[in-house]
Design a protein around this motif. Structure first.
Motif, PDB file in Angstrom:
ATOM      1  N   GLU A 104      -9.611  -7.080  -5.734  1.00 34.97           N
ATOM      2  CA  GLU A 104      -8.511  -7.926  -5.282  1.00 34.97           C
ATOM      3  C   GLU A 104      -7.378  -7.048  -4.770  1.00 34.97           C
ATOM      4  OE1 GLU A 104      -8.458 -11.220  -5.145  1.00 34.97           O
ATOM      5  OE2 GLU A 104     -10.446 -11.453  -6.043  1.00 34.97           O
ATOM      6  N   ALA A 105      -6.740  -7.471  -3.668  1.00 32.82           N
ATOM      7  CA  ALA A 105      -5.623  -6.707  -3.117  1.00 32.82           C
ATOM      8  C   ALA A 105      -4.498  -6.606  -4.140  1.00 32.82           C
ATOM      9  CB  ALA A 105      -5.124  -7.371  -1.843  1.00 32.82           C
ATOM     10  N   SER A 106      -3.949  -5.406  -4.327  1.00 34.32           N
ATOM     11  CA  SER A 106      -2.994  -5.188  -5.408  1.00 34.32           C
ATOM     12  C   SER A 106      -1.946  -4.139  -5.039  1.00 34.32           C
ATOM     13  CB  SER A 106      -3.745  -4.752  -6.675  1.00 34.32           C
ATOM     14  OG  SER A 106      -2.871  -4.264  -7.661  1.00 34.32           O
ATOM     15  N   LEU A 107      -0.663  -4.531  -5.092  1.00 34.17           N
ATOM     16  CA  LEU A 107       0.420  -3.568  -4.876  1.00 34.17           C
ATOM     17  C   LEU A 107       0.422  -2.528  -5.987  1.00 34.17           C
ATOM     18  CD1 LEU A 107       2.953  -2.621  -3.356  1.00 34.17           C
ATOM     19  CD2 LEU A 107       4.276  -4.267  -4.707  1.00 34.17           C
ATOM     20  N   ASN A 129       5.202 -11.304  -1.503  1.00 35.87           N
ATOM     21  CA  ASN A 129       4.732 -10.854  -2.817  1.00 35.87           C
ATOM     22  C   ASN A 129       4.428  -9.360  -2.859  1.00 35.87           C
ATOM     23  OD1 ASN A 129       4.497 -13.581  -4.155  1.00 35.87           O
ATOM     24  ND2 ASN A 129       3.088 -13.904  -2.433  1.00 35.87           N
ATOM     25  N   GLY A 130       5.087  -8.604  -1.992  1.00 38.02           N
ATOM     26  CA  GLY A 130       4.863  -7.161  -1.969  1.00 38.02           C
ATOM     27  C   GLY A 130       3.658  -6.728  -1.169  1.00 38.02           C
ATOM     28  N   GLU A 131       2.998  -7.681  -0.510  1.00 39.65           N
ATOM     29  CA  GLU A 131       1.731  -7.374   0.145  1.00 39.65           C
ATOM     30  C   GLU A 131       1.870  -6.583   1.433  1.00 39.65           C
ATOM     31  OE1 GLU A 131       3.077 -11.249   1.955  1.00 39.65           O
ATOM     32  OE2 GLU A 131       3.168 -10.288  -0.014  1.00 39.65           O
ATOM     33  N   MET A 144      -4.263  -1.418  -1.408  1.00 39.72           N
ATOM     34  CA  MET A 144      -5.520  -1.069  -2.074  1.00 39.72           C
ATOM     35  C   MET A 144      -6.084  -2.263  -2.832  1.00 39.72           C
ATOM     36  SD  MET A 144      -6.116   2.408  -1.844  1.00 39.72           S
ATOM     37  CE  MET A 144      -6.893   2.961  -3.356  1.00 39.72           C
ATOM     38  N   ASN A 145      -7.388  -2.255  -3.028  1.00 39.17           N
ATOM     39  CA  ASN A 145      -8.028  -3.229  -3.897  1.00 39.17           C
ATOM     40  C   ASN A 145      -8.107  -2.665  -5.314  1.00 39.17           C
ATOM     41  OD1 ASN A 145      -8.384  -4.998  -1.807  1.00 39.17           O
ATOM     42  ND2 ASN A 145     -10.539  -4.496  -1.475  1.00 39.17           N
ATOM     43  N   VAL A 205      -5.593  -1.278   5.593  1.00 45.26           N
ATOM     44  CA  VAL A 205      -6.305  -0.224   4.874  1.00 45.26           C
ATOM     45  C   VAL A 205      -6.455  -0.658   3.422  1.00 45.26           C
ATOM     46  CG1 VAL A 205      -6.362   2.229   4.296  1.00 45.26           C
ATOM     47  CG2 VAL A 205      -5.167   1.471   6.360  1.00 45.26           C
ATOM     48  N   THR A 206      -7.692  -0.807   2.969  1.00 45.39           N
ATOM     49  CA  THR A 206      -7.930  -1.232   1.594  1.00 45.39           C
ATOM     50  C   THR A 206      -8.297  -0.067   0.678  1.00 45.39           C
ATOM     51  OG1 THR A 206     -10.228  -1.773   2.124  1.00 45.39           O
ATOM     52  CG2 THR A 206      -8.620  -3.549   2.297  1.00 45.39           C
ATOM     53  N   ALA A 207      -8.566   1.085   1.263  1.00 44.00           N
ATOM     54  CA  ALA A 207      -8.835   2.285   0.461  1.00 44.00           C
ATOM     55  C   ALA A 207      -8.672   3.520   1.321  1.00 44.00           C
ATOM     56  CB  ALA A 207     -10.241   2.244  -0.135  1.00 44.00           C
TER      57      ALA A 207
END
Length: 208
Positions: free
Chosen positions: A189-192, A133-135, A183-184, A58-60
């Motif tokens: 860019e994917a970001s924690l 990296n928290g991803e 989320m992006n 899920v990116t958003a």
């Protein structure tokens, strides 16, 4: 009911492996969660919510106007799980979420009663295992179909007087297992950090 926004066209599904299961040097898996949030299934804007990576990510998540996510604070024994289900009408996954209710006050009992009366929910869990990296810190259960109350167990003389509630999807109702939630950011860019900012921004807080 509006459909989720899939990044890849479902009509061009690729059912072949394209990459290997690779060892991640320095990585050690961990079990357990450090946080959980409930979302009313009907509060999600499904047309605007976005998925990627064969719909496993899920990116958003977009909420409807004034909707919030609700914290579930308690014991680290709470969990999410999924089970693959074969079916003559299409294979799928069953998502299940369990939560230990430590305090059974007015608000908590009202919440459980809402579930008992048919409210469907989605859960976001913050895992102790964040990956390299928290991803992979956050996972979502029940996003496609919502989860209903399946069990509410309480025994005043056992488990230190706590209650356990279990919500789950219908059998095989989800197309994938638990989905990664990352989320992006503004640069796509994917970001924690962007994920946790979204959680904080949309979090319900009690009135003093």
């Amino acid at each position: 009911m509006s459909a989720l926004k899939y990044k890849n066209n479902m009509a061009t599904c690729n059912d072949k492996l394209a990459k290997g299961f690779l060892k991640k040097c320095g990585y050690k898996p961990k079990a357990g969660h450090s946080g959980k949030y409930y979302i009313n299934f009907d509060d999600i804007d499904r047309a605007a919510t976005q998925l990627a990576n064969k719909n496993t990510k899920v990116t958003a998540i977009v909420l409807k106007t004034s909707a919030k996510i609700y914290p579930a604070e308690g014991a680290k024994l709470s969990k999410q799980l999924h089970t693959f289900v074969e079916s003559d009408f299409g294979d799928g996954y069953t998502h299940t979420d369990e939560f230990i209710v430590l305090y059974r006050g007015d608000i908590e009992k009202e919440n459980v009663q809402s579930l008992a009366e048919g409210t469907r929910v989605v859960t976001i869990s913050k895992k102790l295992d964040g990956g390299l990296n928290g991803e992979i810190t956050y996972e979502v259960a029940g996003l496609e179909s919502g989860m209903k109350l399946k069990a509410d167990t309480y025994d005043s003389s056992a488990n230190s007087g706590t209650a356990t509630i279990q919500v789950a999807t219908d059998e095989g109702a989800e197309a994938t297992g638990l989905k990664t939630f990352l989320m992006n950011d503004e640069d796509d860019e994917a970001s924690l950090s962007a994920t946790e900012t979204w959680i904080t921004t949309n979090l319900w807080t009690p009135t003093p």
